[in-house]
Design an enzyme around this catalytic site. Structure first.
Site, short mmCIF file in Angstrom:
data_model
loop_
_atom_site.label_atom_id
_atom_site.label_comp_id
_atom_site.label_asym_id
_atom_site.label_seq_id
_atom_site.Cartn_x
_atom_site.Cartn_y
_atom_site.Cartn_z
N LYS A 23 36.97 -5.71 -27.54
CA LYS A 23 37.47 -4.56 -26.49
C LYS A 23 37.54 -3.53 -27.50
O LYS A 23 38.43 -3.42 -28.37
CB LYS A 23 38.65 -4.92 -25.94
CG LYS A 23 38.86 -4.09 -24.70
CD LYS A 23 40.45 -4.41 -23.93
CE LYS A 23 40.83 -3.80 -22.93
NZ LYS A 23 41.91 -4.12 -22.28
N SER A 100 41.89 -4.58 -17.48
CA SER A 100 40.97 -3.44 -18.13
C SER A 100 39.89 -4.05 -18.81
O SER A 100 38.83 -3.43 -19.30
CB SER A 100 41.67 -2.46 -18.83
OG SER A 100 42.43 -3.19 -19.89
N SER A 124 45.59 -7.62 -17.58
CA SER A 124 44.06 -6.95 -18.07
C SER A 124 43.22 -8.22 -18.74
O SER A 124 42.04 -7.74 -18.96
CB SER A 124 44.43 -5.82 -18.85
OG SER A 124 44.73 -4.79 -17.98
#
Length: 374
Positions: A23, A100, A124
């Site tokens: 990420k 996210s 997330s």
């Protein structure tokens, strides 16, 4: 430069180790860390060093195949990013991918990576896992170092893996924590406090109960009237800490989503007294959930109360069943479960005791086998 909605940066790698998607709020040496935010992309200095979770993965032969897209600054759960694009939900393109950690979840679901690194401040890792039909692990607060990770909420931020199955989560944990080994399931008691909520889609509850029964998990129904106050306390801590971590970005509001200008600025209005109250509520949540975990090996509840919303119908509340577990600091696995009525796959959230990821993954593997056998 954005190359597609899932990946912000592709990397060429050699070797035969596990493919790792990172990420893009986690430092990878020699690449910029942008958190998919133009205010950070505007100063694209490469990271000088790997974050510890990346360094340990490299040492074990992981192939870092790229940096994945996310919701700007890790601040929202829907997976939508107007700047860098929204990764496509692999089950239903009309639905949100969850965030996210949207790009990491989609990359794993599409078999472009074996393990995805995500972060989980209020859900997330678990929510995009639920939306994309894969597994995700929120780790115990403080177990996995968050150095080299863009800060959102210092006390709630965690790093955890996403994978297509529980075995992949174990690989992800070993990449983060060399020497990690999943426990032997034969030594793990299969008992759970089954947390009940009035507004969960009945089809989701029925599907989860069927899998728990098929796996031989002995459950006791529990309701927690305090849950609403835990949700509010976690969100206010997140808001207050998020202001102090990201307030400098308000100097460039033109390079932020309007909703992030509002959410960062809103954190300034949360007073110190309220934060102290939220800390006390968090201690009470730890105590209450600790009592349940003293009587039952695990907690079991849905990850989402309903199917993931469609892109044009996103509403608040997707972290309702996840964020209190961040407040308590507990580890939790999100595990896909087919619905008995044939609808969009449900997701079971299995919660273990603090620092007991080894046993938690062993129990999740038993549940996963029960799903496969049905």
């Amino acid at each position: 430069m954005v190359i597609d909605a899932t990946w912000l940066l592709r990397l060429e790698t050699d070797g035969d180790g596990p493919r790792l998607a990172v990420k893009d709020c986690i430092d990878v040496a020699g690449t910029p860390t942008t958190a998919a935010c133009p205010a950070l992309m505007d100063d694209p200095a490469p990271a000088a060093a790997d974050a510890p979770v990346v360094e340990t993965a490299r040492r074990q032969g992981a192939r870092i195949v790229g940096k994945t897209n996310l919701v700007e600054l890790c601040r929202h759960i829907d997976g939508i990013n107007p700047w860098t694009g929204t990764p496509t939900n692999p089950i239903d393109p009309e639905r949100v991918p969850g965030g996210s950690s949207s790009g990491s979840a989609v990359a794993v679901a599409n078999d472009e990576a074996d393990v995805g690194y995500g972060t989980d401040t209020g859900g997330s890792v678990r929510v995009p896992a639920a939306c994309c039909g894969i597994t995700g692990l929120k780790t115990t607060a403080g177990r996995v170092p968050t150095h080299g990770v863009v800060e959102f909420s210092r006390t709630l931020d965690t790093v955890g893996p996403l994978a297509r199955d529980v075995a992949g989560l174990a690989v992800g944990m070993e990449l983060m924590e060399p020497g990690f080994r999943q426990a032997d399931a034969s030594g793990v008691p299969l008992t759970a406090a089954r947390l009940r909520f009035a507004d969960v889609d009945p089809g989701i509850d029925t599907s989860l109960d069927a899998v728990l029964a098929a796996a031989g998990v002995k459950t006791v129904d529990v309701t927690l009237p305090e849950w609403e106050s835990w949700v509010a306390a976690a969100n206010d801590i997140m808001g207050a800490e998020g202001y102090w971590a990201q307030r400098h970005l308000l100097d460039r509001p033109d390079l932020l989503e309007e909703r992030d200008v509002e959410s960062i600025g809103g954190g300034a209005r949360i007073k110190a007294g309220r934060v102290a109250e939220c800390r006390r509520i968090g201690l009470a949540a730890r105590s209450r959930l600790g009592e349940l975990l003293a009587d039952h090996a695990f907690l079991a509840l849905p990850t989402l109360r309903a199917e993931p919303p469609r892109m044009d119908d996103v509403r608040p509340g997707m972290t309702y069943l996840t964020v209190p577990l961040n407040l308590a600091g507990l580890p939790a696995v999100a595990l896909p479960v087919p619905r008995t009525d044939g609808g969009f796959p449900a997701s079971l959230q299995l919660v273990g005791a603090w620092y007991a990821e080894e046993e938690l993954l062993a129990a999740a593997a038993v549940l996963e086998a029960a799903v496969a056998a049905r």
